[in-house]
Write an enzyme that holds these catalytic residues in place. Structure first.
Site, PDB file in Angstrom:
ATOM      1  N   TRP A  16       0.821  -1.219   0.000  1.00 13.09           N
ATOM      2  CA  TRP A  16       0.000   0.000   0.000  1.00 13.09           C
ATOM      3  C   TRP A  16       0.857   1.272   0.000  1.00 13.09           C
ATOM      4  O   TRP A  16       0.322   2.372  -0.135  1.00 13.09           O
ATOM      5  CB  TRP A  16      -0.912   0.008   1.235  1.00 13.09           C
ATOM      6  CG  TRP A  16      -2.067  -0.944   1.178  1.00 13.09           C
ATOM      7  CD1 TRP A  16      -2.343  -1.864   0.199  1.00 13.09           C
ATOM      8  CD2 TRP A  16      -3.111  -1.078   2.155  1.00 13.09           C
ATOM      9  NE1 TRP A  16      -3.488  -2.557   0.504  1.00 13.09           N
ATOM     10  CE2 TRP A  16      -3.981  -2.097   1.708  1.00 13.09           C
ATOM     11  CE3 TRP A  16      -3.393  -0.457   3.363  1.00 13.09           C
ATOM     12  CZ2 TRP A  16      -5.111  -2.489   2.426  1.00 13.09           C
ATOM     13  CZ3 TRP A  16      -4.517  -0.846   4.088  1.00 13.09           C
ATOM     14  CH2 TRP A  16      -5.375  -1.845   3.616  1.00 13.09           C
ATOM     15  N   LYS A  17       2.154   1.120   0.207  1.00 19.40           N
ATOM     16  CA  LYS A  17       3.044   2.295   0.279  1.00 19.40           C
ATOM     17  C   LYS A  17       2.486   3.276   1.315  1.00 19.40           C
ATOM     18  O   LYS A  17       2.003   2.844   2.348  1.00 19.40           O
ATOM     19  CB  LYS A  17       3.238   2.913  -1.104  1.00 19.40           C
ATOM     20  CG  LYS A  17       3.706   1.856  -2.115  1.00 19.40           C
ATOM     21  CD  LYS A  17       4.225   2.421  -3.386  1.00 19.40           C
ATOM     22  CE  LYS A  17       4.657   1.259  -4.287  1.00 19.40           C
ATOM     23  NZ  LYS A  17       5.263   1.698  -5.531  1.00 19.40           N
ATOM     24  N   HIS A 102      13.195  -2.108  -1.117  1.00 21.62           N
ATOM     25  CA  HIS A 102      12.371  -1.511  -2.169  1.00 21.62           C
ATOM     26  C   HIS A 102      13.103  -0.305  -2.759  1.00 21.62           C
ATOM     27  O   HIS A 102      13.757   0.450  -2.042  1.00 21.62           O
ATOM     28  CB  HIS A 102      11.008  -1.095  -1.598  1.00 21.62           C
ATOM     29  CG  HIS A 102      10.019  -0.769  -2.659  1.00 21.62           C
ATOM     30  ND1 HIS A 102      10.058   0.416  -3.367  1.00 21.62           N
ATOM     31  CD2 HIS A 102       8.986  -1.482  -3.171  1.00 21.62           C
ATOM     32  CE1 HIS A 102       9.081   0.418  -4.262  1.00 21.62           C
ATOM     33  NE2 HIS A 102       8.415  -0.722  -4.161  1.00 21.62           N
ATOM     34  N   GLU A 104      12.094   2.470  -3.636  1.00 21.26           N
ATOM     35  CA  GLU A 104      11.708   3.774  -3.061  1.00 21.26           C
ATOM     36  C   GLU A 104      12.436   4.015  -1.744  1.00 21.26           C
ATOM     37  O   GLU A 104      12.631   5.158  -1.339  1.00 21.26           O
ATOM     38  CB  GLU A 104      10.182   3.843  -2.901  1.00 21.26           C
ATOM     39  CG  GLU A 104       9.506   4.008  -4.262  1.00 21.26           C
ATOM     40  CD  GLU A 104       8.075   3.513  -4.330  1.00 21.26           C
ATOM     41  OE1 GLU A 104       7.465   3.250  -3.274  1.00 21.26           O
ATOM     42  OE2 GLU A 104       7.568   3.367  -5.464  1.00 21.26           O
ATOM     43  N   GLU A 172      11.904  -6.161  -9.403  1.00 18.96           N
ATOM     44  CA  GLU A 172      11.140  -4.939  -9.660  1.00 18.96           C
ATOM     45  C   GLU A 172      12.012  -3.938 -10.407  1.00 18.96           C
ATOM     46  O   GLU A 172      12.695  -3.121  -9.775  1.00 18.96           O
ATOM     47  CB  GLU A 172      10.695  -4.308  -8.338  1.00 18.96           C
ATOM     48  CG  GLU A 172       9.698  -5.132  -7.556  1.00 18.96           C
ATOM     49  CD  GLU A 172       8.755  -4.235  -6.757  1.00 18.96           C
ATOM     50  OE1 GLU A 172       7.550  -4.459  -6.856  1.00 18.96           O
ATOM     51  OE2 GLU A 172       9.215  -3.312  -6.063  1.00 18.96           O
ATOM     52  N   GLY A 178       5.198   1.934 -11.000  1.00 18.86           N
ATOM     53  CA  GLY A 178       4.299   3.087 -10.999  1.00 18.86           C
ATOM     54  C   GLY A 178       4.251   3.839 -12.326  1.00 18.86           C
ATOM     55  O   GLY A 178       3.744   4.956 -12.380  1.00 18.86           O
ATOM     56  N   SER A 218       3.998  -2.175 -12.128  1.00 13.77           N
ATOM     57  CA  SER A 218       2.800  -1.895 -12.929  1.00 13.77           C
ATOM     58  C   SER A 218       1.960  -3.134 -13.242  1.00 13.77           C
ATOM     59  O   SER A 218       1.345  -3.235 -14.300  1.00 13.77           O
ATOM     60  CB  SER A 218       3.179  -1.158 -14.226  1.00 13.77           C
ATOM     61  OG  SER A 218       3.772   0.094 -13.927  1.00 13.77           O
ATOM     62  N   GLY A 239       1.815  -2.431  -6.303  1.00 14.22           N
ATOM     63  CA  GLY A 239       1.648  -1.149  -5.634  1.00 14.22           C
ATOM     64  C   GLY A 239       0.309  -0.517  -5.982  1.00 14.22           C
ATOM     65  O   GLY A 239      -0.710  -0.811  -5.363  1.00 14.22           O
ATOM     66  N   GLY A 240       0.317   0.328  -7.013  1.00 15.13           N
ATOM     67  CA  GLY A 240      -0.864   1.119  -7.374  1.00 15.13           C
ATOM     68  C   GLY A 240      -2.164   0.329  -7.434  1.00 15.13           C
ATOM     69  O   GLY A 240      -3.182   0.743  -6.863  1.00 15.13           O
TER      70      GLY A 240
HETATM   71  P1  PGA Z   1       3.413  -0.511  -8.879  1.00 11.87           P
HETATM   72  O1  PGA Z   1       4.406  -0.660  -7.633  1.00 11.87           O
HETATM   73  O2  PGA Z   1       2.591  -1.766  -8.922  1.00 11.87           O
HETATM   74  O3  PGA Z   1       2.599   0.706  -8.577  1.00 11.87           O
HETATM   75  O4  PGA Z   1       4.270  -0.363 -10.106  1.00 11.87           O
HETATM   76  C1  PGA Z   1       5.061  -1.869  -7.381  1.00 11.87           C
HETATM   77  C2  PGA Z   1       5.945  -1.725  -6.188  1.00 11.87           C
HETATM   78  O5  PGA Z   1       6.496  -0.635  -5.985  1.00 11.87           O
HETATM   79  O6  PGA Z   1       6.146  -2.674  -5.419  1.00 11.87           O
END
Ligand code: PGA
Length: 260
Positions: A16-17, A102, A104, A172, A178, A218, A239-240
């Protein structure tokens, strides 16, 4: 502590970030996710919300098919580490998965060395540890393979073979996170095999065979099908699309419908 998932199933790990904004909305999203995945038999559902929501969501996850995950953890069990959260704290809330490395978090300055310490701490404590690796960009030279190999090797430095069974690796590619620009199934499958080979070189072939490799970047309710059909990935880190009930429903439904 809740036991880890059945390794034959596909893992659907929902990151969910830093969403949603409030505990009220987090509960709604969790309940929606539960409904959307209620028929999951071939999928193991892992929800990784922000830390402050874990305690409340734990109450909603008791006796369900859903596992809780965290998006980060400190390497030490306890100590003077302002703002940090430890593995025992997470385990006391029945959190059985943790996402580490991750991109990020790497972007905030988390180094390979720090990731290695965290991975060692989490695996030693038998957390299901999702190690994220992936290149920022690709060129014709294929040097991104070396880049990913370095990430895997440094993250696993001094991890004893006895602890490795709780490891999952999420490939990833940063350019696919994203952006809506997911990797192709061929790119994913190639990297999946490559990561297995690296783990096999460090440990053994038998060890590598047991490690689950996920794809993230994605993934959504539509494109998940091509990864199911054209790769041998053991699951997905999402993620999204994890914030939308319909997407979660469709991802889960496609896993259920997929005839392995
Ligand atoms: P995303 O993110 O599905 O929005 O591309 C994946 C993730 O960061 O684990």
């Amino acid at each position: 502590m809740r036991q880890s998932a059945d390794t034959q199933k596909k893992i659907l790990a929902l990151n969910w970030k830093m969403h949603p904004a409030t505990i009220g909305k987090a509960k709604e999203l969790f309940i929606d996710t539960k409904k959307a995945t209620k028929n999951a038999k071939r999928a193991t559902i892992v929800v990784a919300p922000p830390f402050p929501f874990l305690a409340e969501l734990r109450k909603l996850s008791v006796r369900t098919h859903m596992y809780l995950g965290a998006q980060n953890v400190h390497a030490e069990k306890t100590g003077a580490h302002t703002g940090e959260v430890s593995v025992p704290m997470l385990q006391s809330l029945d959190v059985s998965y943790v996402i580490l490395g991750h991109s990020e978090r790497r972007a905030t300055g988390e180094t390979d060395g720090v990731i290695n310490e965290k991975v060692r701490g989490a695996l030693k404590a038998k957390m299901q540890t999702i190690l994220c690796v992936g290149e920022t960009s690709r060129d014709q030279s294929g040097s991104f393979f070396n880049f990913v190999e370095d990430q895997v090797r440094t993250a696993l430095a001094e991890v004893p073979a006895a602890h490795i069974k709780h490891l999952l690796v999420a490939y990833e590619p940063v350019w696919a996170i994203g952006t809506g620009d997911h990797a192709t199934p061929l790119q994913v499958e190639e990297m999946r095999l490559f990561i297995k080979k690296v783990i096999s070189d460090i440990y053994s072939r038998a060890t590598a065979e047991k490690i689950n490799i996920l794809y993230g970047g994605s993934v959504d309710g539509k494109n998940i099908e091509t990864f199911l059909m054209e790769t041998s990935c053991d699951g997905f880190l999402v993620g999204g699309a994890s914030l939308k009930e319909k997407e979660v429903h469709d991802m889960c439904a496609r896993i259920e419908a997929y005839d392995a």
